[in-house]
Design an enzyme around this catalytic site. Sequence first.
Site, mmCIF file in Angstrom:
data_model
loop_
_atom_site.group_PDB
_atom_site.id
_atom_site.type_symbol
_atom_site.label_atom_id
_atom_site.label_comp_id
_atom_site.label_asym_id
_atom_site.label_seq_id
_atom_site.Cartn_x
_atom_site.Cartn_y
_atom_site.Cartn_z
ATOM 1 N N GLU A 4 54.575 122.499 56.140
ATOM 2 C CA GLU A 4 54.073 121.980 57.373
ATOM 3 C C GLU A 4 54.203 120.547 57.563
ATOM 4 O O GLU A 4 54.388 119.992 57.817
ATOM 5 C CB GLU A 4 53.477 122.364 58.783
ATOM 6 C CG GLU A 4 53.833 123.864 59.119
ATOM 7 C CD GLU A 4 53.722 124.982 57.800
ATOM 8 O OE1 GLU A 4 53.390 124.872 56.841
ATOM 9 O OE2 GLU A 4 53.594 126.567 58.143
ATOM 10 N N ASN A 21 51.409 122.394 43.394
ATOM 11 C CA ASN A 21 51.177 121.950 42.115
ATOM 12 C C ASN A 21 50.584 122.513 40.329
ATOM 13 O O ASN A 21 49.746 123.038 41.222
ATOM 14 C CB ASN A 21 50.015 120.173 42.215
ATOM 15 C CG ASN A 21 49.387 119.676 41.595
ATOM 16 O OD1 ASN A 21 49.324 119.640 40.759
ATOM 17 N ND2 ASN A 21 50.623 118.742 41.489
ATOM 18 N N CYS A 26 47.305 123.360 58.545
ATOM 19 C CA CYS A 26 48.048 122.614 59.035
ATOM 20 C C CYS A 26 48.665 122.564 60.200
ATOM 21 O O CYS A 26 49.028 121.619 61.286
ATOM 22 C CB CYS A 26 49.803 123.321 58.164
ATOM 23 S SG CYS A 26 49.990 123.232 57.045
#
Length: 157
Positions: free
Chosen positions: A74, A64, A115
Amino acid sequence: MHRFDITTPIEVKSLDELDAREVALVEAALQATLRAYSPYSHFSVGAAIRLSDDTIVAGSNQENVAYPSGMCAERTAAYYAHSRHPEARFVAIAVAARDSQGRQPDEPITPCGACRQALLQYELLAGAPVKVYMAGRQEIWMAPSIESLLPLCFKDF
Ligand code: THU
């Protein structure tokens, strides 16, 4: 005073030493790198999760313009997998990457700390180890569980 040491056993194999199901999972992660949206880092990551019903769900990193709003492969895969298949349990996850030239890095890609914590949640939910396959160009590194990659993790209160 005393001390204790924590070690994580990592098995190292080449792709042709994996069984067909393992190869399929790693290949799904590698395929998912092609669907990464990484216009800022030009580093494309793919993750593929095998579920207890044998479905493979894959995801890729989604970046982004407001950098922190992006998401790793993940977690993209994990959140999709559990929202789409809430009854299924995670069995294994494979992660692969490609650099800006489309080449797999020599060094296997290893999940970031955030993650690991997010994936740990689904390992706890499964009540069994979720094996982790981390793919590099020549070698696949395999960890026996998410928790083994997150020593002294926060998992209860
Ligand atoms: N990335 C992942 O998708 N997974 C990882 O395990 C490490 C990093 C992404 C985040 C960002 O889009 C890019 O790779 C560079 O950090």
